[in-house]
Design a protein around this motif. Structure first.
Motif, mmCIF file in Angstrom:
data_model
loop_
_atom_site.group_PDB
_atom_site.id
_atom_site.type_symbol
_atom_site.label_atom_id
_atom_site.label_comp_id
_atom_site.label_asym_id
_atom_site.label_seq_id
_atom_site.Cartn_x
_atom_site.Cartn_y
_atom_site.Cartn_z
ATOM 1 N N PRO A 94 28.393 29.166 16.211
ATOM 2 C CA PRO A 94 29.737 29.519 15.738
ATOM 3 C C PRO A 94 29.798 30.837 14.963
ATOM 4 C CG PRO A 94 29.132 27.245 15.143
ATOM 5 C CD PRO A 94 27.886 27.948 15.564
ATOM 6 N N VAL A 95 30.486 31.812 15.575
ATOM 7 C CA VAL A 95 30.755 33.094 14.907
ATOM 8 C C VAL A 95 32.222 33.454 15.178
ATOM 9 C CG1 VAL A 95 28.380 33.959 15.116
ATOM 10 C CG2 VAL A 95 30.039 34.481 16.909
ATOM 11 N N THR A 104 28.238 27.143 7.127
ATOM 12 C CA THR A 104 27.707 25.906 7.729
ATOM 13 C C THR A 104 28.457 24.664 7.264
ATOM 14 O OG1 THR A 104 25.977 25.960 6.041
ATOM 15 C CG2 THR A 104 25.384 26.715 8.235
ATOM 16 N N GLN A 105 29.169 24.732 6.095
ATOM 17 C CA GLN A 105 29.928 23.540 5.688
ATOM 18 C C GLN A 105 31.102 23.272 6.632
ATOM 19 O OE1 GLN A 105 29.521 26.190 3.670
ATOM 20 N NE2 GLN A 105 31.329 26.637 2.415
ATOM 21 N N VAL A 160 22.522 32.344 12.685
ATOM 22 C CA VAL A 160 23.413 31.226 12.993
ATOM 23 C C VAL A 160 22.603 30.043 13.514
ATOM 24 C CG1 VAL A 160 25.477 30.526 14.263
ATOM 25 C CG2 VAL A 160 25.120 32.935 13.709
ATOM 26 N N PRO A 161 22.472 28.975 12.716
ATOM 27 C CA PRO A 161 21.796 27.796 13.264
ATOM 28 C C PRO A 161 22.666 27.186 14.368
ATOM 29 C CG PRO A 161 22.667 27.327 11.067
ATOM 30 C CD PRO A 161 22.917 28.781 11.331
ATOM 31 N N PRO A 162 22.101 26.953 15.546
ATOM 32 C CA PRO A 162 22.914 26.403 16.629
ATOM 33 C C PRO A 162 23.215 24.927 16.392
ATOM 34 C CG PRO A 162 20.625 26.550 17.321
ATOM 35 C CD PRO A 162 20.701 27.140 15.939
ATOM 36 N N GLY A 219 36.307 29.098 10.595
ATOM 37 C CA GLY A 219 36.001 27.705 10.296
ATOM 38 C C GLY A 219 36.909 27.087 9.250
ATOM 39 N N ASP A 220 38.086 27.672 9.065
ATOM 40 C CA ASP A 220 39.033 27.134 8.077
ATOM 41 C C ASP A 220 39.880 26.050 8.749
ATOM 42 O OD1 ASP A 220 40.952 26.557 6.217
ATOM 43 O OD2 ASP A 220 41.800 28.574 6.121
#
Length: 305
Positions: A94-95, A104-105, A160-162, A219-220
């Motif tokens: 996710p970007v 990440t949250q 970015v952790p997948p 990510g909001d």
């Protein structure tokens, strides 16, 4: 339409339709792989993003006609007949539009976003009205038709952790083939279609649209998305858990009984107990979440609905 006790026809997925370049490129899906049989599509992709991260870019899709070692939450195992389900996993990195990683949250919303996409696909493709059960199930008339499992991949050398997001949808399972009596399938819910290819394409289309919108909002969950209300509002609107008395069983034999009131900004469930205290229940902590009626009250068979 087949009678529920008969074994229905189970044609293979239409690989030509799924591999259509126009369909994939319009949704930003770089690759879609169909395999006849595997242990678990999630396990395969977790291994894939670890061994060769570049081979599995964002929105890469793997789907299997049969899974022999599928796992749900809490490592629960089940095995559905070949070609009876939609078993699909997606790699997410996710970007936002500028390539900036999402916090990440915000990842805890991804399984709810997938459930929402699947609910829309079921309604619009098969005419089945579905609801969401927090944290990661899709229900039809109170019975589970699909489960979703998000697993975090390794950080690797990227920023970015997948996430590997797996979805299992019961399509042509008969009553006798259901894993538990509280499950259901598309077949059993008087659908307008049993076409797994159409269901999968519809799910992927809706997921890709919602996911891209969520990423571009950093990510909001409170941001309006894809031409409508926010993810937070959309999920709460179809979340059957809210407004109910629930028993949340947590690790270490700890439990909370109370009223499920809302989701917070991280997608956690807020439960208010009889003393008026608000508890935050995260998807990672809950072992079981069930509707609850006090013993002695109407419908209160031993406290579990």
């Amino acid at each position: 339409m087949h009678a529920a006790h008969e074994t229905p026809d189970r044609p293979p997925l239409d690989q030509e339709a799924l591999g259509d370049a126009a369909f994939l490129s319009a949704r930003g899906i770089p690759q879609l792989t169909v395999v006849e049989s595997t242990g678990s599509t999630n396990a395969d992709l977790l291994r894939g993003v670890t061994v060769d991260p570049r081979a599995w870019p964002d929105l890469s899709v793997l789907t299997a006609e049969f899974q022999s070692a599928a796992r749900g939450r809490l490592d629960r195992h089940w095995e559905a007949p070949a070609r009876s389900s939609v078993s699909v996993s997606i790699v997410l990195r996710p970007v936002n539009a500028e390539g900036r990683p999402l916090p990440t949250q915000s990842y805890s919303w991804l399984s709810l976003l997938a459930a929402l996409a699947l609910r829309e696909a079921l309604l619009e493709t098969a005419g089945i009205p579905a609801e969401l059960k927090w944290p990661n199930d899709v229900l039809v008339r109170g019975k589970k038709i699909a489960g979703i499992l998000a697993q975090l991949g390794p950080m690797g050398d990227g920023a970015v952790p997948p996430v590997v997001l797996g979805t299992g949808l019961n399509v042509t399972l008969t009553e006798a083939e259901l894993p538990v009596p509280t499950a259901t399938s598309v077949l059993l819910e008087h659908p307008t279609t049993l076409d797994r290819t159409a269901l999968l394409k519809s799910y992927l289309s809706r997921f890709a649209t919602l996911y891209r919108s969520f990423c571009n909002a950093d990510g909001d969950p409170a941001a309006g998305m894809a031409g409508g209300p926010s993810l937070h509002k959309r999920v709460e609107h179809v979340l059957t858990t809210l407004g109910k008395q629930v028993r949340a069983q947590l690790p270490g034999d700890h439990e909370i009984i109370g009223h499920a009131t809302r989701l917070d900004e991280y997608g956690s469930l807020l439960v208010v107990d009889s003393a008026g205290h608000e508890h935050v229940v995260t998807a990672g902590d809950v072992v079981h979440l069930r509707p609850w009626t006090p013993p002695g009250e109407a419908g209160g068979e031993s406290g579990y609905a």
